[in-house]
Each structure stands twice: as structure tokens, then as C-alpha cells.
Scaffold this active site. Sequence first.
Site, mmCIF file in Angstrom:
data_model
loop_
_atom_site.group_PDB
_atom_site.id
_atom_site.type_symbol
_atom_site.label_atom_id
_atom_site.label_comp_id
_atom_site.label_asym_id
_atom_site.label_seq_id
_atom_site.Cartn_x
_atom_site.Cartn_y
_atom_site.Cartn_z
ATOM 1 N N THR B 206 0.820 -1.206 0.000
ATOM 2 C CA THR B 206 0.000 0.000 0.000
ATOM 3 C C THR B 206 0.863 1.270 0.000
ATOM 4 O O THR B 206 1.949 1.258 0.537
ATOM 5 C CB THR B 206 -0.848 -0.034 1.292
ATOM 6 O OG1 THR B 206 -1.621 -1.228 1.255
ATOM 7 C CG2 THR B 206 -1.727 1.169 1.454
ATOM 8 N N ARG B 234 -12.814 -9.092 -1.312
ATOM 9 C CA ARG B 234 -12.204 -8.649 -0.055
ATOM 10 C C ARG B 234 -11.738 -7.189 -0.147
ATOM 11 O O ARG B 234 -11.127 -6.767 -1.118
ATOM 12 C CB ARG B 234 -11.012 -9.553 0.270
ATOM 13 C CG ARG B 234 -10.241 -9.166 1.545
ATOM 14 C CD ARG B 234 -8.998 -8.363 1.238
ATOM 15 N NE ARG B 234 -8.203 -8.101 2.451
ATOM 16 C CZ ARG B 234 -7.139 -7.313 2.484
ATOM 17 N NH1 ARG B 234 -6.716 -6.717 1.399
ATOM 18 N NH2 ARG B 234 -6.482 -7.120 3.612
ATOM 19 N N VAL B 235 -12.044 -6.421 0.873
ATOM 20 C CA VAL B 235 -11.570 -5.042 0.985
ATOM 21 C C VAL B 235 -10.821 -4.900 2.303
ATOM 22 O O VAL B 235 -11.280 -5.408 3.332
ATOM 23 C CB VAL B 235 -12.743 -4.035 0.909
ATOM 24 C CG1 VAL B 235 -12.279 -2.617 1.212
ATOM 25 C CG2 VAL B 235 -13.407 -4.090 -0.461
ATOM 26 N N GLY B 236 -9.679 -4.247 2.279
ATOM 27 C CA GLY B 236 -8.863 -4.068 3.484
ATOM 28 C C GLY B 236 -9.118 -2.743 4.187
ATOM 29 O O GLY B 236 -10.205 -2.161 4.058
ATOM 30 N N ASP B 237 -8.124 -2.262 4.890
ATOM 31 C CA ASP B 237 -8.325 -1.094 5.747
ATOM 32 C C ASP B 237 -8.130 0.238 5.034
ATOM 33 O O ASP B 237 -8.590 1.272 5.529
ATOM 34 C CB ASP B 237 -7.357 -1.148 6.938
ATOM 35 C CG ASP B 237 -5.902 -1.079 6.463
ATOM 36 O OD1 ASP B 237 -5.532 -1.858 5.555
ATOM 37 O OD2 ASP B 237 -5.139 -0.240 6.972
ATOM 38 N N THR B 257 -0.332 0.879 6.585
ATOM 39 C CA THR B 257 0.027 -0.154 5.614
ATOM 40 C C THR B 257 0.326 -1.427 6.385
ATOM 41 O O THR B 257 1.110 -1.403 7.326
ATOM 42 C CB THR B 257 1.269 0.236 4.781
ATOM 43 O OG1 THR B 257 1.785 -0.946 4.151
ATOM 44 C CG2 THR B 257 2.356 0.869 5.625
ATOM 45 N N GLY B 258 -0.308 -2.509 6.001
ATOM 46 C CA GLY B 258 -0.045 -3.753 6.718
ATOM 47 C C GLY B 258 -1.160 -4.736 6.492
ATOM 48 O O GLY B 258 -1.859 -4.674 5.482
#
Lengths: 340, 340
Positions: B206, B234-237, B257-258
Site C-alpha cells: 500500500t 475482499r476489501v482491506g483497511d 500499511t499492513g
Amino acid sequence: MKLYFVLIITVCTVFFSKAQQRQFTLVIHGGAGTILKSNMSAEKEAAYRAALEKSLKAGYKILENGGKAIDAVEAAIMVLEDDPHFNAGKGAVFTNEGKNEMDAAIMDGNTLKAGAVASVTTIKNPITAARAIMDRSEHVLMVGKGAEKFAALQGCTIVDPTYFFTKERWEDLLKAKHEDSLKQNKLLYQPSLLKQPDNHDYKYGTVGAVALDSYGNLAAGTSTGGMTNKKYGRVGDSPIIGAGTYANNATCAISGTGWGEYFIRLVMAKSISDRMELAGMSLQDAANEMIMKKLPALGGDGGLIGIDKKGNIAMPFCTEGMYRGYIKSNGEMQIEIYKE
Amino acid sequence: MKLYFVLIITVCTVFFSKAQQRQFTLVIHGGAGTILKSNMSAEKEAAYRAALEKSLKAGYKILENGGKAIDAVEAAIMVLEDDPHFNAGKGAVFTNEGKNEMDAAIMDGNTLKAGAVASVTTIKNPITAARAIMDRSEHVLMVGKGAEKFAALQGCTIVDPTYFFTKERWEDLLKAKHEDSLKQNKLLYQPSLLKQPDNHDYKYGTVGAVALDSYGNLAAGTSTGGMTNKKYGRVGDSPIIGAGTYANNATCAISGTGWGEYFIRLVMAKSISDRMELAGMSLQDAANEMIMKKLPALGGDGGLIGIDKKGNIAMPFCTEGMYRGYIKSNGEMQIEIYKE
């Protein structure tokens, strides 16, 4: 003599700790908005109250039998999703394109695990898909067709999108579109291409539940059809962990309902939890500060339900009304709609 | 004599307040992960450093000319999105279906306005779509085709999905799929149908930026291609306000980022802001507590960049490395990749 004394103490300790363990509470909401007694028929009010009672009893049954908060939250929300009166599941509102795009989230305060779906159109009970994501995937949020595919693989009930058609919601869409077209004409030369209907009620009707179980676990869940006449894949706060939905055994469980964009910008639910954790505020004070002060100050409105680890309840809202209710382990049940 | 004295004081006040006003800082990241000097060629490292420098200079140019933090953040991120080295825009990783599904968010700490997109496949610079949503809609989050439609109407550059093809990311997908199939065989009888590759690096890359401008405004932005071989929408943060992206003039601006799921469950960025607002912690202490303690304690990892209203910077990470850098109004620039 000494032995008897020890025995009595032991029995008392076990008895009281059992009694304390068995205390549980479930709180639900069916959305906040311009809900006025003057606009409500006795028949309609009775139908809303009956649906809320059915939801509370579904959750109570689970908690009474030693079930977990997360299961009670899911069961209570499923009842509201199946009822056409609420803007979630069966009663979901229509998008501008005449579709029903639903969002939901669930969170377990014990593990901080969470699951959420957004923009799903074929899952009968979106809260069950959120639960499946939490329990049986490494993810938190899935959207659109991908989320539907996962839900189907996990055994969630899949329906034809026509299942979500209700005459009342369709008429809401037609009305909203008409108002929108009048407004667009006025705004033709303004920079914003995307204004939503002024009628605030098009933004509300989300359902949610929070619970404390007899093991001291908190859980929260929220489910919604979003905003009538919404465009461009808009998603509100309900599936956003920390905004519309949050649970943490150390503080509280929260489910919001209102003008979602403002709940996202304020990171509403986590702001309440952090006020309790970091500033030592009570649930009631923290929830009041966010809903009655910060939310209107930014220009939004809505309400929420919350429960803390001791079973204290908060149900603040800055709209005309909010469908809401709770049930406690002693059977005490209360259902309210309007301002007190 | 008295007049001279007043004049001197006035000139000094104006001079110093001007000098103070002109202080600004931009911080960027290009992702955290298993980034080891032993695995990096001199040529590759030089390319990363050049890209990070180009991004910093793009933002600096705006801030130097009296531009706003939000514009510097957008410009800095666009440079990283256009560079194939980072998992965002041009260099976005592939999903299990061989697509590039991108997420981005931006937030203005002055107004608490925010915009975000998720699961978009045709927008050349997703951060520009997030910005358009913030500036020219009443919404915060739009997903999928709807978001693409809105972005196109707003003049964002739309490209054919093949634009996002890069040989390196495609090979990453093939490798991830191979590892996944080996793992699935082992897990055939386990309840979870959805395990992601063990290789942590598939989760990272990211990009993000945070800035303080000469008017005292904070802004944050994040853009990502998500997780290699991701499934089911899927969606991340990154597009979740309060999780991967948050800005508030009263506290700080954060871009994470992670391992996204853990950032969502911890409501990472808002937790840092609230530690500053409610517990009086410094940015550095708040960021360290969340990234170096809470995140690993829950089982996740990653890093973030943050800046507070005084221009203090934090860049903690609990991975092997994080592409990161900053530039200040006096021209001081630093770019780092590994642990110090």
C-alpha cells in the site's frame, strides 16, 4: 463447626456468582428518523412494536439458554431483516437503479473479530453473511458479487433479487426520484453532480442489536438497505467497523443508525469506546456527547444503541424518534418509538 | 522613539508569524513488509528511492507554493500510483480472478470531510476518485461499478483494465495460487474455506501520504491494490476512514500499511487520534503503542506514517522494513527503507 462455616461460604459464593453470571441484556433498534406519533396509525405502530418484540424475544431465548451475545445479536437482527417494516433485508430500500443493495456488519467484543458485507443484492439475511465472514474467513469486509459468492459457499440463504421488492419502498423510490429531478433542475449549474434527496427519512431505517451475555461478552451488529435512491455504489456506516458497528469487551458494544456519512467521518462507535477507555467516561456520557453534540455540530443526525460490560444501556438519538427496545435477564422488556 | 519601537515590534511579529506559517511537512510510505537489504539489488533500491523522492518533491512543490495539505497528499500519492514498484494504481496486485481491484481514501483534517473508493478496476488513479467523492458528492464511500461511473462523470482518467498488467505482479499471483493450492489440499477437511497465502508479503505494498500545510491543516490519503490472490471482493483497511486513513486538525493525520484486517479490527488510525485527544499522549507514543504493542498482540503486523499539528512525525512499523520518507519546508528530506 469450622467445616460447616466453610461449606456455607462456598455454597453462597457459588450461588451468587452463578446468579451474577446469568445476568444478560439485549438492546435493539429499527432505525432513527422523523418518526412522529402524529404520522403513525395505531395499526402501524402495533406492527412495529410486534416486530421489535419478536426480535427481542428471539435474542432473549438464546441468552436465557446460556447462548452467546454474538448469537443473540445475529438472531435478533435476522427477525428485523425478515420484517418488511425495516430498511434491511426484506424491507430494504431501492437504489436509483431500482435495486436493493444491502450492507451489514457484526463484531465480537471478546475476540475483536468482525465480519461485514457491502453492496450485496441476493443474500436473504446479510447479517448471516457478515457472521460467516467473521467465523470462516481471514477477512473482515467483502463487497458485491464476491461477497455473494462467499455467502453462497458458506450456506447463507440466497434469493432472487425480486424477493426484496415491497410496494411501499418502490413508491418511496419514485417519490425520491421526483424530488431529485426537481432539485437537479435547480442545481444544474452548481458544481455538485450528486445531491441526495432533502427528505431525511430517505437516509434512515437501519436495524441493529447489541448484547451482553452471561459470560460477560459484548457483541454488536447492524444491517441496512442504505439510502433510498442512492447512486454510484454508495456505502454508509453500517458495515464500517468503528463507525456504525463496534464491540469490545473492555468497553461497550455499539450499533448506529442515521446519516451514515457523518457516522463515518466521526468514526462514531470507536469514538464512544475510546471515550470510555481513555477518558473514563460512562457509556451514557460518551454516547450523549457524540450523538447529541458532535453529530449535530458537524451537520448530521441519527441515533445509536449501546451497552457496556456492566449491562448499562444507552439509546440516544437527535432525530424525532428511534425504534428501540431492550430485554434483560429478569424478563424486563421495554419498547419505545418516540421521544420520551 | 515610541513609534519606532512599535514599528519594529510589528515588523518582527509579522516576519516571525510569516516564517512560522510557512512551515510545512509531507510524509509518505510505499508499504511495509518483509523488506530486507539482503534481498534487494542496488538497482532496485535506487528505483524505489527515486520513486519516493519524486513523490515527495511533487507534494513539496504544492506546499511550497502555498498549496493545501490535501492537494499535496493527492499529488504525492498519484506519483506512487503511477509507479509500477508499489501495490497501488499501475503496480496493483492481482486478485484470484486475475483482476486488479483497487481501494483508496483521502481525508481533510480541517473539515473532517472524506472520500473513498473500494473494488474499482478502471480508474487510473483511485486517489483522484476518492478526492472527487469528498469534494463533489455528499457521500464518503462508493464501491465497484458505481464508483467507476461517478469517477468517470467527474473527469477522473479511466483506463482499460489491461493498463494495470505488470509481469512481476502476474508472477506473484501464479506463485500465490500455487502455494494456495498446496495449502488447500492440506486444509481440505478444515472448516475454513478461505485461507490466504502464508507469505506475508502478499498482503502489503500500500502507498500513502500525510501532510501539514502552512495554514496548519492536516490531511491523509492511502491507496492500494490490496492482497495478491484475494478472493470474494475482499476489501482491506485503506478505504476505511478511522482504520487505514484518518485526519483531524485537532490531533493528527495517519496512513497505514499492513495486514488490513487487523487495522480494521483495531480501528487503527482513530485509536491513535483518540489517544492524543483523550489521553494526552504524543503522536509518537500513541503510534508506537498501537503498532508495536496492540497490533502484534492481536496477531497482525504492519506500519504507518503520522504527522501532528505541530509537524512532529511518526513512522513506526513492526515488519522488517517500510518504504518511507519525509520532506520539510526547509528542504530537509529523508528516505528510508529498512530498520535503522
